[in-house]
Design an enzyme around this catalytic site. Sequence first.
Site, mmCIF file in Angstrom:
data_model
loop_
_atom_site.group_PDB
_atom_site.id
_atom_site.type_symbol
_atom_site.label_atom_id
_atom_site.label_comp_id
_atom_site.label_asym_id
_atom_site.label_seq_id
_atom_site.Cartn_x
_atom_site.Cartn_y
_atom_site.Cartn_z
ATOM 1 N N PRO A 119 0.632 -1.654 0.387
ATOM 2 C CA PRO A 119 0.368 0.382 0.341
ATOM 3 C C PRO A 119 1.100 1.033 -0.497
ATOM 4 C CG PRO A 119 -0.709 -1.643 1.758
ATOM 5 C CD PRO A 119 0.470 -1.888 0.862
ATOM 6 N N CYS A 120 0.225 1.850 -1.002
ATOM 7 C CA CYS A 120 1.132 2.853 -1.528
ATOM 8 C C CYS A 120 0.494 4.318 -0.130
ATOM 9 C CB CYS A 120 0.823 3.690 -2.641
ATOM 10 S SG CYS A 120 -0.015 4.135 -3.306
ATOM 11 N N GLN A 121 -0.528 4.403 0.429
ATOM 12 C CA GLN A 121 -0.848 5.478 1.357
ATOM 13 C C GLN A 121 0.372 5.681 2.335
ATOM 14 O OE1 GLN A 121 -2.239 2.914 0.414
ATOM 15 N NE2 GLN A 121 -4.504 3.112 -0.023
ATOM 16 N N PHE A 169 3.273 6.984 2.373
ATOM 17 C CA PHE A 169 4.306 7.430 1.601
ATOM 18 C C PHE A 169 3.457 8.074 1.186
ATOM 19 C CE2 PHE A 169 5.155 2.736 1.946
ATOM 20 C CZ PHE A 169 5.899 3.380 2.973
#
EC number: 2.1.1.37
Length: 405
Positions: free
Chosen positions: A158-160, A162
Amino acid sequence: MAWDDEPTDLATEPLVASRIPSTHPLHQPWQLTATERERYRLMAQRSREQSRRAAAGELDRLHEVNVPALDTRDLMPREEPNGLRALSLYSGGGGLDVSFERAGFEHVASYEILEHAAETLARNRPEWEVHGGADGDVHGVKWKDWRGKVDVLHGGPPCQPFSNAGRQQGHLDPRDCWPATVKAIRAIQPIAFVAENVPALASAKFTDYVRDVIVEPLERSRPRYYMHRVLLEAKDFGVPQVRKRVAFVGFRSKKAYDAFRKPAPTHAWNDPDSDLPRTMGVREALGLAQMEEHPDRLAPTIRSGLTGPRFTTSICNSTSAAKSWAALGLWPNGVAVTREAASAFPTDTGAFRLSVADVALIQGFPPTWTWPSAVYQAVGQIGNAVPPPLGWAVAMAVTAALSAS
């Protein structure tokens, strides 16, 4: 007031809290003024009324059903089987799964915690082993059971934690799954892995995090992994969208690490001196006529995220993106389930309404990949995915490096 009108005199207007209750513990409401909130309220009210009238057949079509000029399968030719087995983590709607499949890898299994995303994978590839929901949670898997059965592990944690939209809280964000990813790599011991994320993860802000959580644990593991970090842009691979990603590509073999080359662009955007095939602008890709007042351009980055206080079918992620969509004559709010439904539901500005199939094309998915979920779930999966042509280029580079070693 048109949807893209700028509210006036907001510099001194106080912010007003949202009255819409959040349904997700990690949702952080926008900080808006009363004028801005009223603007969005009126937009939603108008959209509901238009939706009702469209369903009743009361509206005239402004646009015919579009026939895309871009076939994204041409951006990622299907390769012959290469004898390598790939395991997918955080599979989502299948961006990397599609990429590696078309690059010639044998699909071993997918793990995805969102049940509707796992359903997308299972519907498109009934023969695949897909673990969804609680069974797809990477934290509960005994990864050693996969040792010796997997050559390449790939996924996008999951990129959230960063991303700017996720407030960049890094390890403080409970969605941070990089430690779990490193644990899976060390347990499975694949000969190579690919882990992608937002470019911000490669910024100075997260230098210590990358060193402490990703690089050093894998360099100290047995076997050791040697890693490349590459920044890639979707437009360089024929995808008609502004989108950057960072990929961590690791190898057990130092020879394979040395042989790896960052994927070279296969296409060029707006470069008349290039010998590469031309990346299409988004209107051309969708099969739409060019606009006299504005030249064609790449689509803004499609909004990625499924968290929020209510179900949204918008793919617009900022005010500046809204201006870009407007200049393109495209409507990014209220994506329709099909192209036929989009044509039957005209926008009050005359902009072209996008469908789920159009959003998938802009992201680079093949036209044969279908989305059985609700629209907000489908566009959320698409926006969270790796553009398949970009992923295909990485998969091909990994294949070349392993072949050379």
